[in-house]
Write a protein that holds these residues in place. Structure first.
Motif, PDB file in Angstrom:
ATOM      1  N   LEU A 232       0.839  -1.293   0.012  1.00 35.26           N
ATOM      2  CA  LEU A 232      -0.049   0.247   0.081  1.00 35.26           C
ATOM      3  C   LEU A 232       0.907   1.134  -0.044  1.00 35.26           C
ATOM      4  N   ALA A 233       0.318   2.292  -0.296  1.00 28.66           N
ATOM      5  CA  ALA A 233       0.991   3.613  -0.470  1.00 28.66           C
ATOM      6  C   ALA A 233       2.025   4.058   0.704  1.00 28.66           C
ATOM      7  N   THR A 234       1.274   3.627   1.908  1.00 27.17           N
ATOM      8  CA  THR A 234       2.097   4.428   3.119  1.00 27.17           C
ATOM      9  C   THR A 234       3.307   3.583   3.430  1.00 27.17           C
ATOM     10  N   PRO A 235       2.836   2.359   3.580  1.00 30.39           N
ATOM     11  CA  PRO A 235       4.405   1.329   3.767  1.00 30.39           C
ATOM     12  C   PRO A 235       5.383   1.638   2.557  1.00 30.39           C
ATOM     13  N   LEU A 236       4.844   1.603   1.375  1.00 27.36           N
ATOM     14  CA  LEU A 236       5.844   1.812   0.270  1.00 27.36           C
ATOM     15  C   LEU A 236       6.664   3.037   0.497  1.00 27.36           C
ATOM     16  N   VAL A 254       9.303  -2.381  -9.154  1.00 24.62           N
ATOM     17  CA  VAL A 254       7.670  -2.477  -9.658  1.00 24.62           C
ATOM     18  C   VAL A 254       6.769  -2.430  -8.366  1.00 24.62           C
ATOM     19  N   LEU A 255       6.026  -1.235  -8.215  1.00 19.97           N
ATOM     20  CA  LEU A 255       5.303  -1.080  -7.142  1.00 19.97           C
ATOM     21  C   LEU A 255       3.963  -0.803  -7.210  1.00 19.97           C
ATOM     22  N   ALA A 256       2.994  -1.471  -6.347  1.00 17.25           N
ATOM     23  CA  ALA A 256       1.648  -1.677  -6.542  1.00 17.25           C
ATOM     24  C   ALA A 256       0.959  -1.509  -5.238  1.00 17.25           C
ATOM     25  N   GLY A 257      -0.421  -1.355  -5.287  1.00 21.90           N
ATOM     26  CA  GLY A 257      -1.295  -1.135  -4.004  1.00 21.90           C
ATOM     27  C   GLY A 257      -1.328   0.548  -3.707  1.00 21.90           C
ATOM     28  N   ILE A 258      -1.311   1.114  -5.093  1.00 25.71           N
ATOM     29  CA  ILE A 258      -1.215   2.886  -4.919  1.00 25.71           C
ATOM     30  C   ILE A 258      -2.367   3.224  -5.739  1.00 25.71           C
ATOM     31  N   LEU A 259      -3.014   4.046  -4.965  1.00 23.48           N
ATOM     32  CA  LEU A 259      -4.170   4.766  -5.659  1.00 23.48           C
ATOM     33  C   LEU A 259      -3.660   5.962  -6.689  1.00 23.48           C
ATOM     34  N   ALA A 260      -4.671   6.169  -7.677  1.00 24.81           N
ATOM     35  CA  ALA A 260      -4.142   7.203  -8.892  1.00 24.81           C
ATOM     36  C   ALA A 260      -3.800   8.461  -8.215  1.00 24.81           C
ATOM     37  N   ALA A 269       8.556  10.677  -2.571  1.00 23.32           N
ATOM     38  CA  ALA A 269       9.230   9.665  -1.680  1.00 23.32           C
ATOM     39  C   ALA A 269      10.350   8.998  -2.283  1.00 23.32           C
ATOM     40  N   TYR A 270      10.347   8.680  -3.467  1.00 18.77           N
ATOM     41  CA  TYR A 270      11.357   7.869  -4.129  1.00 18.77           C
ATOM     42  C   TYR A 270      12.319   8.950  -4.878  1.00 18.77           C
ATOM     43  N   SER A 271      12.101  10.083  -4.835  1.00 21.59           N
ATOM     44  CA  SER A 271      13.002  10.872  -5.720  1.00 21.59           C
ATOM     45  C   SER A 271      14.466  10.882  -5.555  1.00 21.59           C
ATOM     46  N   LEU A 272      14.745  10.784  -4.307  1.00 26.19           N
ATOM     47  CA  LEU A 272      16.257  10.561  -3.796  1.00 26.19           C
ATOM     48  C   LEU A 272      16.985   9.336  -4.537  1.00 26.19           C
ATOM     49  N   TYR A 273      16.029   8.217  -4.870  1.00 22.95           N
ATOM     50  CA  TYR A 273      16.588   7.112  -5.419  1.00 22.95           C
ATOM     51  C   TYR A 273      16.596   6.563  -6.662  1.00 22.95           C
ATOM     52  N   CYS A 274      15.237   7.202  -7.144  1.00 17.72           N
ATOM     53  CA  CYS A 274      14.917   6.780  -8.616  1.00 17.72           C
ATOM     54  C   CYS A 274      14.016   7.617  -9.084  1.00 17.72           C
ATOM     55  N   LYS A 275      13.505   7.506 -10.448  1.00 16.64           N
ATOM     56  CA  LYS A 275      12.679   8.138 -11.124  1.00 16.64           C
ATOM     57  C   LYS A 275      11.455   7.317 -11.333  1.00 16.64           C
ATOM     58  N   LEU A 276      10.299   7.255 -10.434  1.00 13.25           N
ATOM     59  CA  LEU A 276       9.172   6.538 -10.733  1.00 13.25           C
ATOM     60  C   LEU A 276       8.313   7.129 -11.644  1.00 13.25           C
ATOM     61  N   SER A 277       7.326   6.134 -12.447  1.00 11.29           N
ATOM     62  CA  SER A 277       6.769   6.685 -13.318  1.00 11.29           C
ATOM     63  C   SER A 277       5.281   5.834 -13.250  1.00 11.29           C
ATOM     64  N   VAL A 278       4.156   6.287 -13.864  1.00  6.61           N
ATOM     65  CA  VAL A 278       3.120   5.293 -14.059  1.00  6.61           C
ATOM     66  C   VAL A 278       2.989   4.337 -15.222  1.00  6.61           C
TER      67      VAL A 278
END
Length: 292
Positions: A232-236, A254-260, A269-278
């Motif tokens: 889920l988003a909070t623990p992720l 690959v991350l899921a359990g996230i609402l749009a 939250a992940y910007s320091l480590y990688c560039k996430l995209s949908v």
């Protein structure tokens, strides 16, 4: 058993549910009275967080009682209360005896991930077009393929086969780890904080004839070409540094359990480590990925 069905506005749901509990209801459930219509409202929430609402604008409240006398008394007593204003008794009916095992099984039909990849309960035959199948029955651990987050993860796995090393973090039933193994992953590790989930993963892997290592999170050591986390988003967000540290250079997260609506939170939250995209979206849920 007898079922008392009530209609109430959103602001009366909590009082009505509490009153039914005090009147010895065996269970109380709340449904959107406008479900399956254009007026249906989606309410999404996360464990540990305040619910978005107590109910729907028009909520159907269903209470189960051991006998008709209790249901009748509850209906009579509720209608005498001030807080019942705006509410309505829809009726009382006996709950028919059923084969609950067969009824439960009927709710879990084969699930299509891709036209050739299916999740199939053991009481069903695989569809004729299925070339790859995971055999999985519903159990205590999350993950049967029916939820959009699971389907999106499995679609991604099917589209990126033959991963050298895979980590399924928060494995639940083990369905993602099993899917990775079915699609050629050479070394698969599945971890969860719940020992019941670990045991479920072991049993499901054996039933599907795949090899993997399952255990508590301390089993996740080293680096992997693919790290999957359907939580889920909070623990992720909390796990961002840990999950990214497990991804090999050039590997996939690959991350899921996230609402749009939570996409920007995860990107930050992940910007320091990688560039996430949908990478995918289904029924208000999204799949987010990054290459490190």
């Amino acid at each position: 058993m007898f079922e008392l069905r009530l209609m109430c506005p959103e602001d009366r749901v909590e009082n009505l549910s509490d009153a039914l509990d005090a009147l010895d209801a065996l269970s109380v459930s709340v449904e959107d009275a406008d479900a399956q219509t254009d007026a249906e409202q989606a309410l999404f929430g996360e464990p540990g967080m305040p619910p978005p609402k107590d109910g729907w604008q028009r909520s159907r409240v269903i209470a189960l009682f051991a006998d008709q006398a209790l249901a009748d008394d509850a209906a009579r007593l509720l209608q005498a209360q001030d807080f019942f204003a705006g509410c309505q008794v829809l009726g009382i009916a006996a709950v028919a005896d059923q084969d609950w095992v067969r009824l439960t099984q009927s709710q879990f039909a084969p699930v299509e991930i891709t036209p050739e990849f299916w999740i199939v309960p053991t009481w069903h035959e695989p569809p004729a077009q299925a070339k790859q199948v995971i055999r999985l029955d519903p159990g205590l651990a999350f993950g049967t393929g029916t939820h959009p987050t699971t389907r999106m993860c499995l679609r991604w796995v099917a589209g990126h086969p033959n991963q050298p090393e895979v980590l399924d973090y928060g494995c639940g039933s083990g369905i993602l780890a099993i899917g990775a193994a079915k699609f050629g992953a050479q070394h698969v590790v599945a971890v969860d904080i719940d020992e019941a989930a670990v045991q479920s993963t072991v049993l499901n892997a054996d039933a599907n004839g795949v090899q993997l290592l399952a255990g508590l999170p301390d089993k996740a050591d080293g680096h992997y070409t693919l790290v999957l986390a359907n939580i889920l988003a909070t623990p992720l967000k909390v796990l961002a540094p840990l999950l990214c540290a497990h991804v090999k250079a050039g590997g996939h997260l690959v991350l899921a359990g996230i609402l749009a609506r939570q996409a920007d939170e995860l990107i930050a939250a992940y910007s320091l480590y990688c560039k996430l995209s949908v990478a995918d979206e289904e029924d208000g849920w999204i799949l987010m990925t990054a290459t490190l």
